[in-house]
Design a protein around this motif. Structure first.
Motif, mmCIF file in Angstrom:
data_model
loop_
_atom_site.group_PDB
_atom_site.id
_atom_site.type_symbol
_atom_site.label_atom_id
_atom_site.label_comp_id
_atom_site.label_asym_id
_atom_site.label_seq_id
_atom_site.Cartn_x
_atom_site.Cartn_y
_atom_site.Cartn_z
ATOM 1 N N LYS A 458 -45.278 18.288 37.358
ATOM 2 C CA LYS A 458 -45.684 19.761 38.441
ATOM 3 C C LYS A 458 -46.065 20.380 36.801
ATOM 4 O O LYS A 458 -46.583 21.687 36.414
ATOM 5 N N SER A 621 -41.361 27.179 48.563
ATOM 6 C CA SER A 621 -41.088 26.298 47.227
ATOM 7 C C SER A 621 -41.781 27.252 45.879
ATOM 8 O O SER A 621 -41.039 27.826 45.451
ATOM 9 N N LYS A 622 -43.089 28.057 46.957
ATOM 10 C CA LYS A 622 -43.700 28.760 45.495
ATOM 11 C C LYS A 622 -42.285 30.160 44.971
ATOM 12 O O LYS A 622 -42.363 30.992 43.737
ATOM 13 N N LYS A 624 -39.566 30.194 45.514
ATOM 14 C CA LYS A 624 -38.289 30.089 45.142
ATOM 15 C C LYS A 624 -38.369 29.894 43.737
ATOM 16 O O LYS A 624 -37.717 30.012 42.808
ATOM 17 N N ARG A 625 -39.807 29.058 42.987
ATOM 18 C CA ARG A 625 -39.665 29.198 41.982
ATOM 19 C C ARG A 625 -39.608 30.403 41.036
ATOM 20 O O ARG A 625 -39.204 30.269 39.710
ATOM 21 N N LYS A 626 -40.909 30.767 41.944
ATOM 22 C CA LYS A 626 -40.740 32.524 41.022
ATOM 23 C C LYS A 626 -39.734 33.437 41.065
ATOM 24 O O LYS A 626 -39.326 33.916 39.767
ATOM 25 N N ALA A 629 -37.813 31.742 37.833
ATOM 26 C CA ALA A 629 -38.510 32.132 36.683
ATOM 27 C C ALA A 629 -37.960 33.369 36.473
ATOM 28 O O ALA A 629 -37.557 33.751 35.357
#
Length: 743
Positions: A458, A621-622, A624-626, A629
């Motif tokens: 990643k 998923s993008k 959720k990652r944002k 963060a």
């Protein structure tokens, strides 16, 4: 005559009368003052003679010194000189009396704080009484704290800091003797075989740390005092100074107990004679050890002190020189302390101490004691300005020693995680072939190894996807490479930001409020938006700054030459077109309004809500990652700790592990949590879905029994032992019963 004899023999009564009328009883005071001077001369020759009477006279004169300031002008200096010159031969009660009366004179403003502290500082390393030492320490700290309550007393602070710095400097010429904590005697004025300079420097560091902890001192001079202690020849002083910058706790005072070895206590109890007193003592020691373990606060790096270091490059080089020169004299724990501080200074100030990477390579073995701490120090020392060719051999060494089939899964996970943390700070140090081999561990059956390999994959999808194989790049990285996006080479910085991320959300929010309330919220002079924020401004300077400005009309601005080249306008146009293609919308709010701290706080909340909405609608998923963060950034801001991203812990290196067995405290906490909301010694079984509470029947209990328990019951065992005739009779009886039930 009788009145005079009574007053001279009863000092407390005379003290009371003098405070009421000093002029009337001046002769009686002078009589006692002359008596004090004569006893003082005798006391210098023989401190044991008339010590009690001398202490009484000292206490009496200290109480009434404010009534006769001219006659008692030399009295404080006499007490201070007696303490400094004859401290070793004085009785403990006499020492305590002299110190208490000096503090009393300071409280009555007879002497200044500097005069008192000059006398008390040398007493700390010389006294062996824990009570008196605690009293002197408390007096010093409270006096400095009270002097700095309303405002900083710079005169006192400079004088005290000079004394503390001198206490450390007096022992700097000694020879480093290792972890024994003793200063080797040398031929010179600074030599002290009894270790006086050692204790003096130790107390200087302890007092400085205490004043920093209480937030009495928070300047660069305070940090420079402890920084000087990091290079003291005695490792005990070094350790206390290193712990200050690392933010960890250490037993600085000799009165505090060291960590209790539980296994040693049990072993000692087994081999010694069994007595009730021994059992009671063991239980008390175990209770103390358990209490200390649970009350121990986690260590957090002292980031503000590291930032206030004067000349951090020289400080880091001196740390490395000391680590390299005295490697055989320092213990492993002490060397790791120096490594941790050096790495944090290198990471915070982006220093290049290239010899450190050559030095640390010899400790990169999976059998090395405390290797997780060493890996943490290695990762924290790397930053984006570290030359990649220096870090590449270190990464190669990590892969050779930690990542191969001959070691356990936890070792492989720790190695890959360490490589990931180093590569996060300097991605160009990784080799392409080695990266492909490490990513193959994502197919491992161990969860920790798989997680570590996926984390490395990643990372390089974000920083440099061109080093990955085409099938491992992912959708976003492949699209970025197709559009011509390439990572920045080593030593190059990113371009200036075109827009603030999420600023359009704030613009839409302010526009909505403006439409609802009909109020112009875009006024730059609105002082309400700045309330509650620490902002310094000077209106006079701002007015004078604009006095020399020349107003330019719109017609005049057409004749102005904006750029020196003909192609700059074309470049600006292309840059704006590129920005519009990369960003969905560029907000102009930053160019039309002065953004206040309240605006930025509101902007963070709006970004959080927008990310949460994206997760609920898309679920990708993008998104959720944002969101993760943003939540992590919000947590760091609420903790008010800057620079946390540059520091890591051993858990980041070890990775996810199996849940450890709960100890007694955790089991009791779980039990108490399960008892909430129910009666004592009661059960909720059978009381949840019934009108009247009742217990369950045996048939209901039998339904929920496990199969293995049922197989061991007598009913099942009896069926197994039945003959063929008995089985036929039971089957016939069951059929007849079924027929009767139908009719």
């Amino acid at each position: 005559m009788g009145r005079g004899v009574l007053l001279t023999s009863n000092l407390p009564q005379l003290q009371n009368l003098i405070k009421r009328d000093p002029i009337a009883y001046k002769e009686e005071f002078l009589q006692q003052w002359n008596h004090y001077n004569s006893i003082r001369q005798i006391f210098k020759l023989n401190p044991d003679e008339q010590a009690q009477h001398y202490r009484e006279l000292v206490s009496f004169i200290a109480q009434v010194a404010t009534c006769y300031p001219r006659e008692t002008a030399e009295f404080p200096a006499q007490l201070a000189s007696l303490l400094s010159e004859s401290y070793g031969v004085l009785a403990p009660d006499t020492r305590r009396t002299l110190v208490q009366n000096l503090v009393l004179l300071r409280n009555k403003d007879v002497i200044t704080s500097i005069e008192l502290l000059k006398t008390l500082f040398p007493l700390l390393p010389r006294t062996y009484s824990s009570t008196l030492r605690s009293y002197v320490r408390k007096t010093i700290l409270s006096d400095i704290r009270v002097a700095n309550v309303r405002s900083q007393n710079h005169k006192l602070n400079r004088a005290v800091q000079a004394m503390l710095f001198g206490m450390i400097e007096r022992g700097m010429s000694g020879e480093v003797v290792g972890d024994k904590g003793k200063l080797r005697a040398m031929n010179g004025p600074t030599s002290d075989p009894d270790g006086h300079n050692t204790e003096e420097a130790m107390w200087a560091v302890v007092l400085t740390k205490e004043l920093w902890k209480k937030k009495v001192w928070s300047d660069a001079k305070t940090v420079s005092i402890v920084a000087q202690g990091c290079f003291h020849p005695v490792t005990k002083v070094q350790s206390a100074s290193l712990h200050f910058f690392l933010g960890s706790e250490e037993d600085d005072d000799s009165e505090e107990k060291e960590d209790v070895d539980v296994r040693a206590l049990h072993h000692k109890r087994e081999i010694n004679k069994k007595t009730r007193s021994g059992d009671k003592k063991l239980r008390k020691q175990l209770k103390t050890a358990k209490k200390k373990k649970f009350n121990k606060a986690p260590s957090t790096p002292n980031f503000s002190a590291i930032q206030l270091l004067n000349d951090p490059q020289t400080f880091g080089e001196k740390l490395y020189d000391m680590l390299n020169a005295y490697e055989k004299r320092f213990s492993l724990d002490h060397k790791i302390l120096i490594m941790q501080l050096l790495s944090r200074v290198m990471g915070s100030h982006k220093l290049c101490v290239l010899g450190f990477y050559t030095y640390i390579v010899k400790y990169l073995f999976y059998r090395q004691l405390r290797v997780p701490s060493i890996l943490v120090a290695l990762a924290q020392s790397v930053h984006d300005l570290t030359p990649p060719d220096v870090v590449t051999p270190v990464i190669r060494k990590l892969s050779q020693e930690f990542v191969h089939p001959g070691v356990g899964s936890e070792v492989i996970a720790a190695g890959i995680n360490a490589i990931r943390e180093v590569s996060r700070r300097q991605p160009w140090a990784m080799e392409e072939d080695l990266l492909g081999d490490l990513i193959e561990y994502k197919k491992s059956k161990d969860k920790a190894v798989t997680s570590a390999a996926r984390g490395l994959l990643k990372l390089y999808r974000e920083v440099n996807p061109s080093m990955l194989k085409r099938k491992e790049r992912g959708k976003e990285a492949s699209m970025g490479l197709a559009s011509g996006t390439v990572p920045l080479p080593y030593g190059h910085s990113a371009e200036a930001a075109v827009d603030i991320e999420g600023l359009s959300l704030l613009e839409d929010h302010l526009q909505q409020l403006r439409e609802e309330d009909g109020v112009d919220l875009g006024d730059d002079n609105d002082e309400t938006m700045w309330q509650g924020w620490d902002v310094e401004s000077d209106d006079s300077d701002s007015e004078s700054e604009f006095e020399d400005w020349i107003s330019v009309n719109d017609s005049d601005s057409r004749d102005l030459i904006i750029s020196d080249s003909e192609d700059e306008g074309e470049k600006t146009k292309l840059h704006q077109e590129d920005a519009e293609t990369n960003l969905s919308r560029i907000s102009t709010l930053a160019t039309t309004k002065i953004l206040t701290p309240a605006d930025f706080a509101l902007l963070n909340d709006l970004r959080m809500k927008a990310a949460l909405k994206d997760v609920e609608t898309t679920g990708g998923s993008k998104a959720k990652r944002k969101l993760a963060a943003l939540e992590a950034a919000h947590k760091n801001r609420s903790a008010d700790f800057e620079g946390q991203d540059s520091f890591i812990s051993e858990n980041d290196i070890l990775g996810p592990r199996k849940k450890a067995k709960a100890d007694y405290a955790e089991r009791m906490a779980s039990i108490q949590k399960g008892r909430e909301g129910r009666e004592k010694f009661g059960s909720n079984k059978g009381k949840q879905n019934k009108a009247s509470p009742s217990s369950s029947t045996n048939r209901e209990k039998a339904r929920n029994k496990p199969v293995m328990m049922v197989l061991g019951s007598l009913a099942v065992k009896g069926k197994k032992k039945q003959s063929l005739r008995e089985k036929q009779q039971k089957l016939r009886a069951h059929i007849d019963k079924a027929k009767r039930s139908k009719h």
